[in-house]
Design a protein around this motif. Structure first.
Motif, PDB file in Angstrom:
ATOM      1  N   LYS A 189       0.787  -1.147   0.191  1.00 59.94           N
ATOM      2  CA  LYS A 189       0.159  -0.080  -0.045  1.00 59.94           C
ATOM      3  C   LYS A 189       0.772   1.255  -0.030  1.00 59.94           C
ATOM      4  O   LYS A 189       0.518   2.197  -0.498  1.00 59.94           O
ATOM      5  CB  LYS A 189      -0.910   0.042   1.220  1.00 59.94           C
ATOM      6  N   ARG A 190       1.904   1.228   0.622  1.00 59.44           N
ATOM      7  CA  ARG A 190       2.907   2.316   0.679  1.00 59.44           C
ATOM      8  C   ARG A 190       3.990   2.276  -0.146  1.00 59.44           C
ATOM      9  O   ARG A 190       5.094   3.190  -0.130  1.00 59.44           O
ATOM     10  CB  ARG A 190       3.484   2.588   2.167  1.00 59.44           C
ATOM     11  N   GLY A 191       3.979   1.516  -1.019  1.00 52.29           N
ATOM     12  CA  GLY A 191       5.106   1.477  -2.217  1.00 52.29           C
ATOM     13  C   GLY A 191       6.247   1.228  -1.497  1.00 52.29           C
ATOM     14  O   GLY A 191       7.379   1.742  -2.313  1.00 52.29           O
ATOM     15  N   LEU A 192       6.581   0.262  -0.548  1.00 54.21           N
ATOM     16  CA  LEU A 192       7.984  -0.033  -0.084  1.00 54.21           C
ATOM     17  C   LEU A 192       8.452  -1.004  -0.673  1.00 54.21           C
ATOM     18  O   LEU A 192       8.257  -2.229  -0.223  1.00 54.21           O
ATOM     19  CB  LEU A 192       7.638   0.032   1.391  1.00 54.21           C
ATOM     20  N   THR A 193       9.286  -0.957  -1.846  1.00 53.13           N
ATOM     21  CA  THR A 193       9.638  -2.156  -2.575  1.00 53.13           C
ATOM     22  C   THR A 193      10.650  -2.962  -1.759  1.00 53.13           C
ATOM     23  O   THR A 193      10.617  -4.236  -2.013  1.00 53.13           O
ATOM     24  CB  THR A 193       9.966  -1.653  -4.059  1.00 53.13           C
ATOM     25  N   ARG A 194      11.948  -2.220  -1.392  1.00 54.61           N
ATOM     26  CA  ARG A 194      12.569  -2.840  -0.720  1.00 54.61           C
ATOM     27  C   ARG A 194      12.200  -4.247   0.407  1.00 54.61           C
ATOM     28  O   ARG A 194      12.928  -5.210   0.625  1.00 54.61           O
ATOM     29  CB  ARG A 194      13.843  -2.024  -0.311  1.00 54.61           C
ATOM     30  N   GLU A 195      11.441  -3.359   1.119  1.00 55.40           N
ATOM     31  CA  GLU A 195      10.868  -4.147   2.213  1.00 55.40           C
ATOM     32  C   GLU A 195       9.879  -5.420   1.741  1.00 55.40           C
ATOM     33  O   GLU A 195      10.044  -6.358   2.086  1.00 55.40           O
ATOM     34  CB  GLU A 195      10.006  -3.283   3.174  1.00 55.40           C
TER      35      GLU A 195
END
Length: 964
Positions: free
Chosen positions: A696-702
């Protein structure tokens, strides 16, 4: 404006107002003021400058039989010379200290040195006497003509030369100094008539003769000036007074001159006196309408003893001939004039016998030094001089009006502020302060100047407890205690507790004074009033609907004074006071903050979090989180929740593990940079929910990390390549594919044309690492196979060993038969069994280790006692076959059944020993070893250990031999 004051108890209407004759003694002359008709209505009345007092003590009795001729004031005493030739030493109140009867005629002049150790006197009998005041030393000099003047060197006592100057009717000014051969006499001047007066200051000697005034410098041995006398000089005696080291006051007849000694500088003119020489210039000349009988400095003004001519009888005559007829002289006057000849005050003195005196009969002597008060009756003159008006039969002391006189005059005329200022200077009597205070406060209260009156109370009431209490109740009667409260003393003096409680109650009831009340509570010591007495009305005000926050703080302060810190803390937290955290630490109130998490966070989130983290052992995270979530209506506390959980996680990663799922959201909202380290460190969050939050928050690395933890490496690789487009990370992934990701798959997923740094080196490394891994796996397999073969050989060797079922203590017989398989038949004699039974315990059972003991491990009987087959295990435990088959109550039903089945599968052989050769026989197990293994397995299960006992792998518990 000249003010003529009448100085006497009974006033006369004439001008100037005189001092009437009084009785003997040091009676103080009246100081009531009066004006003549010309002065009335001219303006505001001025305060008199001087007050007068007849010198008492021994003086009245001395002058009753003698007459005063001269008077000089020294540093410690005064010297009075009389017409009978006696020098009387008096203190400042007129008490005789000592006398010198050294002359036979009138004493014309008396002189002190500056140290007050020597006194010199001269007389009409032609003698000059210098006497020590503190020893019997005395020098006497005799001349043929009357000596009119003498002056000792100011440093006479310090110098060995013992210099002094004298002069008289001989017309010579003599200068005497002491040498090895005695005194040497030097004539400084002569030939100009009688020497009348001599005054010595520093190195300057001033004298008068019939020609005028001259000044001689003993340092340069030169006469430096000549001042011509007044035309009427022959009508009165001249007066010389050194005001300081350079200013000379000259009074002669009807003229006053002020001369100044100056030092000449270089003027560059040839033939003039060189630089450094002294000269005199006349600064001021004043012409008077009276004769100057005495002259003295009075600050910037002058005090003049004036002798008035009889104008009523001689209005047409000039001043030179206007002397009064015998018995009709006027009163002498003391006038204060400016140096511009402006009269400021005039006082007429009623001297004893003034009607018969002439101008030369009066002397004005003054003390040009500061007289310290309180010692031996000396006058407290401050920095003012004392003035002695001397007549043949009377001596009047004039001195500036002191603080008491000044204060009284100001009070009489309504100048209360000036009176108070005069009292504060400290010279007035203490008794006057109460009078000034009372009258001034009454005046201010009548004028409704309550604040000013209250402000003045500390000055006016000072240390009088009774006065303070009286005025407190007076202010209370006027309902003006709030004005007085800031100034009420709490010590020196301390008032009664009821007074302080009265003041505080007056502040409680009026909301306008609550700030004032708070300040008072903080500044007043709690010991001067009853705290519970004040708490009650404060609580009443709050309970009746008072919304004053200040009043609540007052209540908190009162709780602190009563050491009810928990109650005070609740109010401070409600009021959001910034010192709450210090207050908690100071009074150890950590146990009282469990229900105050939210207000503490609102006050200072960082400090509150730090305090909660430090107390995480006593304040559970669930309690903190529940309060923050419950009262966080508009997500205002959500960031504090994140800060708290983050700090707690750093201290103990498992302390709030049940909230790690919530922390994922908080990190994603407030500190995304810390989310990935958190995901790596924690194992107590839902991967699916965490992945959803990151998506949802666009945190790709996570997301890549979560997919990797979920085992979805392919999708993680897709995110790296497609979204992150992190070439560096793809290169790093290539370096770490061995053992984790199929390198061929990874290479196939790389898009065509992607530039990867150091691709060639990394592919070479992948191939080398893959070969190394393959080699390592092959080597490990070879080692594993070799170990398995070795263990099987060892197991076979162990299985071929014989089983011992009896020891030497049972008298075991040696075997005499062997079976074809290398086994043996064991025989036990009856004698040995009998011995065994006798040696055993109760029932023939031995409570010892039965392994290899020759006894059944179930019934504990010798195995040879019963005519049944014996089953022996390689663990040395032996059983009767019947006992082994009947294991109900010893083992669980499934294990017991397994043992019975295994026992029935064994066949007897011709040699009494035979192994079961049926296919897939159920393995037999030793009961003792199996039970121990089961117990150990259970313990290990509870301890998260292995569940299989080491006995399960031991061949000695699996193999069994049946012996007949």
């Amino acid at each position: 404006m000249a003010v003529s004051s009448k100085i006497e108890a009974s006033l006369l209407p004439t001008r100037p107002s005189p001092v009437q004759d009084g009785g003997e003694g040091d009676d103080e002359l009246g100081d009531d003021d009066s004006r003549d008709d010309d002065d009335e209505g001219e303006g505001e009345e001025e305060e008199p400058r001087l007050k007068y007092q007849r010198l008492g003590g021994s003086l009245p009795s001395l002058l009753s039989s003698d007459a005063a001729a001269c008077l000089t004031v020294g540093e410690r005493m005064i010297a009075l010379g009389t017409h009978d030739g006696t020098v009387h030493l008096l203190d400042f109140q007129g008490n005789q200290i000592r006398e010198f009867r050294v002359h036979t005629a009138t004493v014309n002049e008396v002189s002190f040195d500056s140290d007050g150790e020597y006194v010199g006197s001269c007389s009409d009998d032609g003698t000059v006497v210098i006497s020590s005041l503190y020893s019997d030393e005395r020098e006497k000099f005799e001349y043929h003509r009357p000596v009119k003047a003498i002056a000792l060197d100011p440093e006479y006592a310090r110098k060995s030369s013992k210099q002094f100057a004298l002069g008289g009717l001989a017309g010579q000014l003599l200068f005497l100094s002491k040498g090895w051969l005695g005194y040497r006499e030097q004539i400084l001047h002569s030939g100009e008539g009688t020497v009348h007066v001599i005054k010595w200051r520093t190195s300057l000697i001033a004298w008068t003769n019939d020609a005028g005034v001259k000044v001689y410098d003993t340092a340069s041995h030169q006469r430096i000036t000549f001042i011509e006398r007044s035309p009427r000089a022959n009508l009165s005696r001249p007066t010389l007074v050194w005001q300081d080291d350079t200013v000379l006051l000259i009074g002669w007849a009807d003229c006053i001159k002020i001369a100044v000694v100056r030092t000449r500088g270089w003027d560059g003119l040839a033939g003039t006196l060189g630089p450094g020489t002294k000269y005199v210039e006349i600064r001021t000349t004043l012409q008077t309408d009276y004769y100057v009988s005495g002259l003295a400095p009075f600050g910037d003004q002058l005090v003049v003893l004036a002798y008035l001519p009889d104008k009523e009888d001689n209005e047409a005559e000039p001043l030179s001939t206007a002397f009064p007829s015998q018995g009709h002289a006027q009163r002498p006057e003391v006038r204060i004039v400016t140096r511009q000849n402006e009269e400021l005050a005039t006082d007429a003195l009623s001297i004893h016998g003034y009607e018969h005196y002439k101008a030369k009969d009066y002397v004005l002597a003054h003390a040009p030094f500061i007289v310290s008060g309180g010692a031996a009756g000396q006058w407290a003159a401050g920095d003012e001089s004392l003035y002695y008006i001397v007549s043949p039969k009377d001596v009047v002391l004039a001195r500036p009006r002191d603080a008491d006189d000044h204060v009284k005059w100001l009070l009489q005329h309504g100048y209360y502020e000036k009176a108070l200022a005069a009292v504060e200077e400290g010279n007035a009597k203490a008794e006057l302060l109460e009078e000034v205070g009372s009258r001034y406060l009454d005046h201010l209260l009548l004028e409704r100047q309550y604040d000013k009156a209250a402000e003045l109370c500390p000055k006016l009431l000072r240390g009088s407890a009774s006065a303070w209490e009286r005025w407190v109740f007076h202010f209370a009667h006027l309902r003006q205690l709030p004005s007085l409260a800031p100034y009420i003393p709490t010590s020196n003096p301390q008032l009664r507790d009821t007074v302080y409680e009265l003041v505080l109650n007056s502040l409680v009831t009026n909301p306008a004074y609550h700030d004032h009340l708070l300040t008072t509570i903080k500044t007043w010591p709690s010991t001067i009033f009853s705290v519970p007495t004040i708490i009650a009305p404060v609580q009443l005000q709050i309970s009746t609907g008072s919304k004053s926050l200040t009043l609540k703080e007052v209540l908190a302060e009162l709780y602190v004074l009563e050491k009810q810190y928990a109650k005070a803390l609740a109010i401070y937290v409600e009021l959001q006071k910034p010192f709450v955290f210090e207050f908690i630490e100071q009074h150890n109130l950590l146990s009282s903050i469990h229900d105050k998490v939210v207000p503490l966070m609102e006050l200072n989130g960082k400090r509150a979090v730090q305090m909660l983290i430090n107390q995480s052992d006593s304040i559970d995270a669930t309690e903190v989180v529940s309060q923050l979530q419950k009262e966080d209506v508009k997500d205002k506390l959500r960031e504090y929740l994140h800060l708290y959980l983050h700090s707690l996680f750093e201290k103990d990663p498992t302390a709030a593990k049940e909230y790690h799922g919530l922390q994922v959201e908080l990190y994603a909202d407030y500190e995304p940079r810390l989310l990935l380290p958190f995901l790596r460190s924690s194992h107590y969050y839902s991967l699916d929910k965490a992945y959803e939050v990151c998506t949802k928050r666009g945190l790709t690395r996570e997301r890549v990390f979560i997919l990797g933890r979920m085992g979805n490496s392919r999708e993680a690789l897709g995110l790296i390549i497609n979204e992150l487009k992190d070439i560096q990370q793809v290169g790093s992934l290539l370096e770490h594919t061995v053992g984790h990701i199929d390198p061929l798959h990874l290479v196939n997923r790389v898009p065509a044309g992607m530039s990867i740094p150091r691709l060639r080196d990394r592919l070479v490394k992948i191939i080398a690492d893959y070969r190394t891994e393959t080699s390592l796996r092959a080597g490990c397999n070879d080692i594993l196979k070799a170990d398995c073969v070795d263990l099987l050989v060892r197991y076979y060797d162990e299985a071929r060993h014989a089983v011992r079922v009896g020891g030497s203590e049972y008298d075991m017989e040696k075997p005499d038969e062997s079976d074809s398989n290398g086994g043996e038949i064991v025989k036990v004699s009856a004698a040995s069994l009998s011995r065994t039974n006798k040696a055993g315990g109760k029932g023939g059972r031995m409570p010892t280790n039965y392994g290899g003991s020759g006894r059944c491990c179930i019934c504990f009987d010798p195995v040879a006692l019963q005519n049944v087959a014996v089953v022996a295990f390689f663990c040395t435990h032996a059983y009767h076959e019947t006992c082994l088959n009947d294991t109900s109550g010893i083992l669980p039903s499934d294990e017991s059944e397994g043992l019975r089945r295994s026992g029935s599968n064994m066949n007897d052989s011709a040699y009494g020993l035979e192994y079961n050769s049926s296919p897939d026989p159920a393995p037999m197990r030793c009961i003792l070893c199996t039970t121990a293994a089961s117990a150990k397995g259970k313990v290990e299960v509870n301890g998260y250990g292995r569940t299989m006992s080491s006995f399960d792998r031991n061949g000695s518990t699996w193999g069994a031999v049946k012996v007949r």
